[in-house]
Design a protein around this motif. Sequence first.
Motif, PDB file in Angstrom:
ATOM      1  N   LEU A 131       6.383  -0.007   8.323  1.00 52.05           N
ATOM      2  CA  LEU A 131       5.743   1.308   8.214  1.00 52.05           C
ATOM      3  C   LEU A 131       6.642   2.310   7.490  1.00 52.05           C
ATOM      4  N   ALA A 132       7.933   2.124   7.572  1.00 51.58           N
ATOM      5  CA  ALA A 132       8.871   3.046   6.913  1.00 51.58           C
ATOM      6  C   ALA A 132       8.780   2.957   5.395  1.00 51.58           C
ATOM      7  N   GLN A 133       8.141   1.927   4.875  1.00 51.81           N
ATOM      8  CA  GLN A 133       7.978   1.751   3.432  1.00 51.81           C
ATOM      9  C   GLN A 133       6.747   2.473   2.891  1.00 51.81           C
ATOM     10  N   LEU A 134       5.981   3.082   3.772  1.00 55.91           N
ATOM     11  CA  LEU A 134       4.757   3.782   3.363  1.00 55.91           C
ATOM     12  C   LEU A 134       5.102   5.222   3.007  1.00 55.91           C
ATOM     13  N   ALA A 135       5.721   5.392   1.866  1.00 59.56           N
ATOM     14  CA  ALA A 135       6.307   6.667   1.455  1.00 59.56           C
ATOM     15  C   ALA A 135       5.302   7.810   1.331  1.00 59.56           C
ATOM     16  N   CYS A 136       4.045   7.522   1.085  1.00 60.27           N
ATOM     17  CA  CYS A 136       3.030   8.574   0.906  1.00 60.27           C
ATOM     18  C   CYS A 136       2.282   8.899   2.195  1.00 60.27           C
ATOM     19  N   LEU A 137       2.643   8.247   3.282  1.00 63.01           N
ATOM     20  CA  LEU A 137       1.931   8.434   4.540  1.00 63.01           C
ATOM     21  C   LEU A 137       2.036   9.874   5.037  1.00 63.01           C
ATOM     22  N   GLU A 138       0.901  10.487   5.312  1.00 65.50           N
ATOM     23  CA  GLU A 138       0.845  11.863   5.809  1.00 65.50           C
ATOM     24  C   GLU A 138       0.452  11.918   7.286  1.00 65.50           C
ATOM     25  N   PHE A 170      12.177   7.477  10.769  1.00 63.57           N
ATOM     26  CA  PHE A 170      11.168   8.471  10.382  1.00 63.57           C
ATOM     27  C   PHE A 170      11.582   9.281   9.158  1.00 63.57           C
ATOM     28  N   ASP A 171      12.875   9.390   8.894  1.00 61.22           N
ATOM     29  CA  ASP A 171      13.348  10.130   7.716  1.00 61.22           C
ATOM     30  C   ASP A 171      12.831   9.527   6.415  1.00 61.22           C
ATOM     31  N   ASP A 172      12.495   8.246   6.433  1.00 56.20           N
ATOM     32  CA  ASP A 172      11.953   7.588   5.237  1.00 56.20           C
ATOM     33  C   ASP A 172      10.522   8.038   4.925  1.00 56.20           C
ATOM     34  N   LEU A 173       9.865   8.632   5.895  1.00 52.92           N
ATOM     35  CA  LEU A 173       8.481   9.083   5.715  1.00 52.92           C
ATOM     36  C   LEU A 173       8.467  10.582   5.429  1.00 52.92           C
ATOM     37  N   ALA A 174       8.922  10.948   4.260  1.00 52.59           N
ATOM     38  CA  ALA A 174       9.094  12.354   3.897  1.00 52.59           C
ATOM     39  C   ALA A 174       7.779  13.130   3.853  1.00 52.59           C
ATOM     40  N   GLN A 175       6.664  12.466   3.626  1.00 52.23           N
ATOM     41  CA  GLN A 175       5.362  13.135   3.535  1.00 52.23           C
ATOM     42  C   GLN A 175       4.637  13.224   4.882  1.00 52.23           C
ATOM     43  N   LEU A 176       5.180  12.595   5.915  1.00 55.05           N
ATOM     44  CA  LEU A 176       4.506  12.554   7.215  1.00 55.05           C
ATOM     45  C   LEU A 176       4.386  13.951   7.815  1.00 55.05           C
ATOM     46  N   ARG A 177       3.171  14.350   8.121  1.00 51.67           N
ATOM     47  CA  ARG A 177       2.898  15.671   8.691  1.00 51.67           C
ATOM     48  C   ARG A 177       2.324  15.589  10.102  1.00 51.67           C
ATOM     49  N   VAL A 178       1.597  14.499  10.393  1.00 50.70           N
ATOM     50  CA  VAL A 178       0.953  14.335  11.694  1.00 50.70           C
ATOM     51  C   VAL A 178       1.346  12.982  12.276  1.00 50.70           C
ATOM     52  N   LEU A 179       1.921  13.008  13.471  1.00 51.33           N
ATOM     53  CA  LEU A 179       2.294  11.797  14.190  1.00 51.33           C
ATOM     54  C   LEU A 179       1.678  11.882  15.575  1.00 51.33           C
ATOM     55  N   LYS A 180       0.778  10.970  15.874  1.00 52.99           N
ATOM     56  CA  LYS A 180       0.098  10.970  17.174  1.00 52.99           C
ATOM     57  C   LYS A 180       0.660   9.838  18.023  1.00 52.99           C
ATOM     58  N   LEU A 181       1.182  10.192  19.201  1.00 52.23           N
ATOM     59  CA  LEU A 181       1.816   9.219  20.088  1.00 52.23           C
ATOM     60  C   LEU A 181       1.266   9.261  21.514  1.00 52.23           C
ATOM     61  N   LEU A 191       0.812  -1.210   0.000  1.00 52.74           N
ATOM     62  CA  LEU A 191       0.000   0.000   0.000  1.00 52.74           C
ATOM     63  C   LEU A 191       0.848   1.263   0.000  1.00 52.74           C
ATOM     64  N   GLY A 192       2.151   1.108   0.004  1.00 53.06           N
ATOM     65  CA  GLY A 192       3.078   2.224   0.157  1.00 53.06           C
ATOM     66  C   GLY A 192       2.863   3.386  -0.780  1.00 53.06           C
ATOM     67  N   GLY A 193       2.442   3.144  -1.986  1.00 55.01           N
ATOM     68  CA  GLY A 193       2.250   4.218  -2.948  1.00 55.01           C
ATOM     69  C   GLY A 193       0.889   4.867  -2.875  1.00 55.01           C
ATOM     70  N   HIS A 194       0.020   4.375  -2.011  1.00 58.77           N
ATOM     71  CA  HIS A 194      -1.361   4.860  -1.982  1.00 58.77           C
ATOM     72  C   HIS A 194      -1.831   5.328  -0.603  1.00 58.77           C
ATOM     73  N   LEU A 195      -1.356   4.679   0.430  1.00 53.08           N
ATOM     74  CA  LEU A 195      -1.859   4.940   1.778  1.00 53.08           C
ATOM     75  C   LEU A 195      -1.384   6.290   2.301  1.00 53.08           C
ATOM     76  N   ARG A 196      -2.319   7.131   2.689  1.00 49.25           N
ATOM     77  CA  ARG A 196      -1.985   8.473   3.180  1.00 49.25           C
ATOM     78  C   ARG A 196      -2.249   8.635   4.681  1.00 49.25           C
ATOM     79  N   HIS A 197      -3.213   7.912   5.200  1.00 47.41           N
ATOM     80  CA  HIS A 197      -3.587   8.027   6.614  1.00 47.41           C
ATOM     81  C   HIS A 197      -3.712   6.620   7.194  1.00 47.41           C
ATOM     82  N   LEU A 198      -3.058   6.409   8.333  1.00 48.01           N
ATOM     83  CA  LEU A 198      -3.080   5.100   8.967  1.00 48.01           C
ATOM     84  C   LEU A 198      -3.281   5.263  10.456  1.00 48.01           C
ATOM     85  N   SER A 199      -4.261   4.540  10.992  1.00 43.81           N
ATOM     86  CA  SER A 199      -4.520   4.545  12.428  1.00 43.81           C
ATOM     87  C   SER A 199      -4.244   3.150  12.982  1.00 43.81           C
TER      88      SER A 199
END
Length: 76
Positions: free
Chosen positions: A31-38, A55-66, A10-18
């Motif tokens: 999870l680091a392979q999900l390049a489009c994850l925001e 986390f550097d592999d997730l260049a599109q990541l904007r929101v991280l909830k921990l 799903l790496g090229g398509h998945l943008r949001h993951l809960s």
Amino acid sequence: MCRPDELACLGGHLRHLSLNDNRLPELPLVLAQLACLETLDLCGNRLTSVTAFPFDDLAQLRVLKLQRNKLRMLPA
């Protein structure tokens, strides 16, 4: 339901993951392979550290909830 080893497809398509409230003790490296994850929601797990995760592999990541984990510090 998608198994963790199937997430990479799903790496090229998945943008949001809960993955909240899943009792994860660590972040799956797949999870680091999900390049489009925001957005990645990891609230309510059992994470004690996220420093080894690339986390550097997730260049599109904007929101991280921990929230509601067992973290004591976050990496810079």
